[in-house]
Design a protein around this motif. Structure first.
Motif, PDB file in Angstrom:
ATOM      1  N   VAL A 263      -0.384  -1.253  13.860  1.00  0.00           N
ATOM      2  CA  VAL A 263       0.639  -1.625  12.884  1.00  0.00           C
ATOM      3  C   VAL A 263       1.845  -0.719  13.045  1.00  0.00           C
ATOM      4  O   VAL A 263       1.750   0.391  13.562  1.00  0.00           O
ATOM      5  N   TYR A 306       3.490  -1.007   5.955  1.00  0.00           N
ATOM      6  CA  TYR A 306       2.952  -1.196   7.294  1.00  0.00           C
ATOM      7  C   TYR A 306       2.876  -2.684   7.614  1.00  0.00           C
ATOM      8  O   TYR A 306       2.516  -3.487   6.760  1.00  0.00           O
ATOM      9  N   ASN A 308       1.876  -5.743  10.832  1.00  0.00           N
ATOM     10  CA  ASN A 308       1.645  -6.223  12.178  1.00  0.00           C
ATOM     11  C   ASN A 308       2.254  -7.614  12.240  1.00  0.00           C
ATOM     12  O   ASN A 308       3.067  -7.986  11.382  1.00  0.00           O
ATOM     13  N   TYR A 313       1.048  -4.797   5.157  1.00  0.00           N
ATOM     14  CA  TYR A 313       0.157  -3.846   4.499  1.00  0.00           C
ATOM     15  C   TYR A 313       1.004  -2.963   3.602  1.00  0.00           C
ATOM     16  O   TYR A 313       1.786  -2.155   4.080  1.00  0.00           O
TER      17      TYR A 313
END
Length: 323
Positions: A263, A306, A308, A313
């Motif tokens: 990430v 965070y 990806n 996140y």
């Protein structure tokens, strides 16, 4: 503004009112209010917001005493108040507990709060703001100065002027950084690297020693995108380990035996904290330099999260889950 000094209030009730007003300003809400009062069972908090899941404890200190006495007393107060929040069945849900004090900012207090959170498994963040931080926030709001420091003369921009300035800056950035912002990172012809610099920093370019928070006054980051309040930068690549209950934890070290996901850590810089920029850089680093206020414990980021390619996140999920 950091050159100006405000005297801490002498009255604990005025200090609580000031902090209540300050958080309503900072978080653009009117939901912060005082939790009971003197003579009431306050359960370790003075101010709270149900909307923001946040509680605040105010510690007005007699600063005429020895510093060691003040600091030790404050640490004992914090432990007592946190224990009270946990043990007295606070009816409101909180994810953050702020400790606001007329005592100065101090890394020992920050570390104590972090250790206390781990020791007591609080389930909420414990965040300390000393008077250095409190006064820097108050100085950004003309209405608070007029209310609590009517004799303090300072050229502070109104909220409307700040909004106009931020909107103008956003337009300039969208135009001048279009070579990056108009393209996905993988399709950019120019490197995404940029230099973030503390506009008050004095070390660049000869040195870069960490400050009291172990942070640096200038460093490189990759531009990510704009968000509604400012600019986003990629400030690190990490591995996370998804857990069966839908939560996750950040891995401090790579471990090939775990089903980790890479990430990016994204830092968000508010337009109001961006002082200026130099799109061409200089003879040392010939890519854009962005001059910011490093107002958040030695960094310019008001928030981090965070990502990806499939999921976001949130920063708050990270707490209490680092291996």
């Amino acid at each position: 503004m950091d050159t100006h000094q405000l005297a801490p209030p002498n009255n604990p009730e005025i200090f609580e009112n000031m902090i209540c007003d300050l958080f309503n300003k900072i978080e653009s809400t009117n939901t912060y209010k005082k939790f009971g009062g003197h003579g009431n069972l306050q359960k370790g908090i003075d101010v709270f917001s149900v909307e923001k899941d946040t509680a605040i404890q105010c510690k007005k200190k007699d600063l005429s005493r020895r510093e060691s006495t003040l600091k030790n007393e404050l640490l004992n107060d914090i432990k007592k108040d946190v224990s009270s929040v946990i043990s007295k069945n606070l009816a409101i849900r909180i994810t953050k507990l702020y400790i606001m004090s007329t005592y100065k900012d101090h890394p020992d207090v920050d570390e104590f709060c972090e250790d206390l959170k781990e020791q007591l498994n609080t389930g909420f963040e414990i965040i300390y703001w000393g008077w250095n931080t409190v006064q820097s926030k108050i100085l950004n709001h003309k209405s608070l100065l007029e209310k609590y420091y009517p004799n303090f003369i300072i050229n502070v921009k109104s909220d409307e002027e700040i909004l106009i300035r931020d909107l103008d800056l956003k337009k300039q950035i969208k135009k001048n950084f279009s070579s990056w912002l108009d393209y996905a990172p993988e399709n950019r012809k120019l490197s995404s690297k940029m230099l973030l610099r503390d506009f008050q920093g004095t070390q660049y370019p000869d040195s870069n020693e960490p400050d009291q928070f172990n942070e640096y006054s200038w460093f490189a980051a990759e531009i990510h995108q704009l968000y509604h309040r400012g600019m986003e930068f990629v400030i690190g690549i990490y591995g996370i380990c998804p857990l069966p209950d839908g939560k996750w934890r950040l891995e401090k070290h790579s471990d090939p035996d775990k089903d980790s996901v890479k990430v990016r850590k994204i830092g968000q810089i508010n337009f109001s904290d961006i002082i200026s920029y130099d799109i061409d850089g200089d003879e040392y680093y010939n890519y854009p330099h962005i001059f910011c206020r490093f107002s958040y414990r030695g960094i310019p980021f008001e928030n981090c999260y965070y990502v990806n390619y499939e999921k976001v996140y949130e920063q708050y999920e990270l707490k209490d889950q680092i291996i």
